[in-house]
Design a protein around this motif. Structure first.
Motif, short mmCIF file in Angstrom:
data_model
loop_
_atom_site.label_atom_id
_atom_site.label_comp_id
_atom_site.label_asym_id
_atom_site.label_seq_id
_atom_site.Cartn_x
_atom_site.Cartn_y
_atom_site.Cartn_z
N GLU A 89 35.18 47.40 45.64
CA GLU A 89 34.52 47.78 46.87
C GLU A 89 33.54 46.71 47.33
O GLU A 89 32.95 45.99 46.52
CB GLU A 89 33.78 49.11 46.72
CG GLU A 89 32.60 49.09 45.79
CD GLU A 89 31.78 50.38 45.85
OE1 GLU A 89 32.09 51.27 46.67
OE2 GLU A 89 30.82 50.49 45.07
N GLN A 113 33.80 42.65 55.24
CA GLN A 113 33.83 43.67 54.22
C GLN A 113 35.20 43.90 53.60
O GLN A 113 35.33 44.73 52.69
CB GLN A 113 33.29 44.98 54.77
CG GLN A 113 34.08 45.52 55.96
CD GLN A 113 33.45 46.79 56.50
OE1 GLN A 113 32.91 47.59 55.75
NE2 GLN A 113 33.53 46.98 57.81
N ASN A 114 36.21 43.19 54.08
CA ASN A 114 37.55 43.35 53.52
C ASN A 114 37.86 42.23 52.55
O ASN A 114 37.64 41.05 52.84
CB ASN A 114 38.60 43.35 54.63
CG ASN A 114 38.44 44.55 55.54
OD1 ASN A 114 38.30 45.67 55.07
ND2 ASN A 114 38.44 44.31 56.85
N ASN A 138 40.55 40.89 51.74
CA ASN A 138 41.55 39.92 52.18
C ASN A 138 40.98 38.89 53.14
O ASN A 138 41.70 37.98 53.58
CB ASN A 138 42.77 40.62 52.78
CG ASN A 138 42.42 41.48 53.98
OD1 ASN A 138 41.32 41.37 54.52
ND2 ASN A 138 43.32 42.32 54.41
N GLU A 139 39.70 39.00 53.47
CA GLU A 139 39.05 37.99 54.30
C GLU A 139 38.52 36.82 53.45
O GLU A 139 38.02 35.84 54.00
CB GLU A 139 37.90 38.62 55.08
CG GLU A 139 38.39 39.65 56.09
CD GLU A 139 37.27 40.33 56.85
OE1 GLU A 139 37.12 40.05 58.05
OE2 GLU A 139 36.55 41.16 56.23
#
Length: 126
Positions: free
Chosen positions: A45, A108-109, A111-112
């Protein structure tokens, strides 16, 4: 590219820890950075992120007001100051860097991010 996180440990509830993440092999000052965490049996998270300049930050609601992210581009290091720790904060904490320049801090992801450190364990006892 290497991201080396350190500073984890065992602390009592209400205590503090400061994590560091040193970067090498990447143009650190041009990358946004983030911290994520993963507790046993749970998915990774988002915790917090910071823009390339350090001028903008973003926090998960669960840590807002307790955790502070900062960076020192001269030292290629990002920090996570964690105060008022709770048992729910127990997790392996990972630092991450974006794969290229971005002006955003609201990242916040997972995959970024293109680069990840190996993580450091934080355990908060009740």
């Amino acid at each position: 590219v290497q991201l080396q996180a350190c500073g984890g440990g065992l602390v009592q509830a209400g205590g503090s820890l400061r994590l560091s993440c040193a970067a090498s092999g990447v143009a650190f000052s041009t990358r946004a950075m983030g911290w994520f965490r993963q507790a046993p049996g749970k998915e990774r998270e988002f915790v917090t992120s910071i823009s390339w300049s350090g001028g903008s930050t973003y926090y998960a609601d669960s840590v807002k007001g307790r955790f502070t992210i900062s960076r020192d581009n001269a030292k290629n290091t990002v920090y996570l100051q964690m105060n008022s720790l709770k048992p729910d904060d127990t997790a392996v904490y990972y630092c991450a860097a974006t794969p290229r320049f971005t002006g955003s801090s609201r990242l916040q992801n997972a995959n970024e991010y293109g680069y990840w450190g190996k993580g450091t364990q934080v355990t908060v006892s009740s």
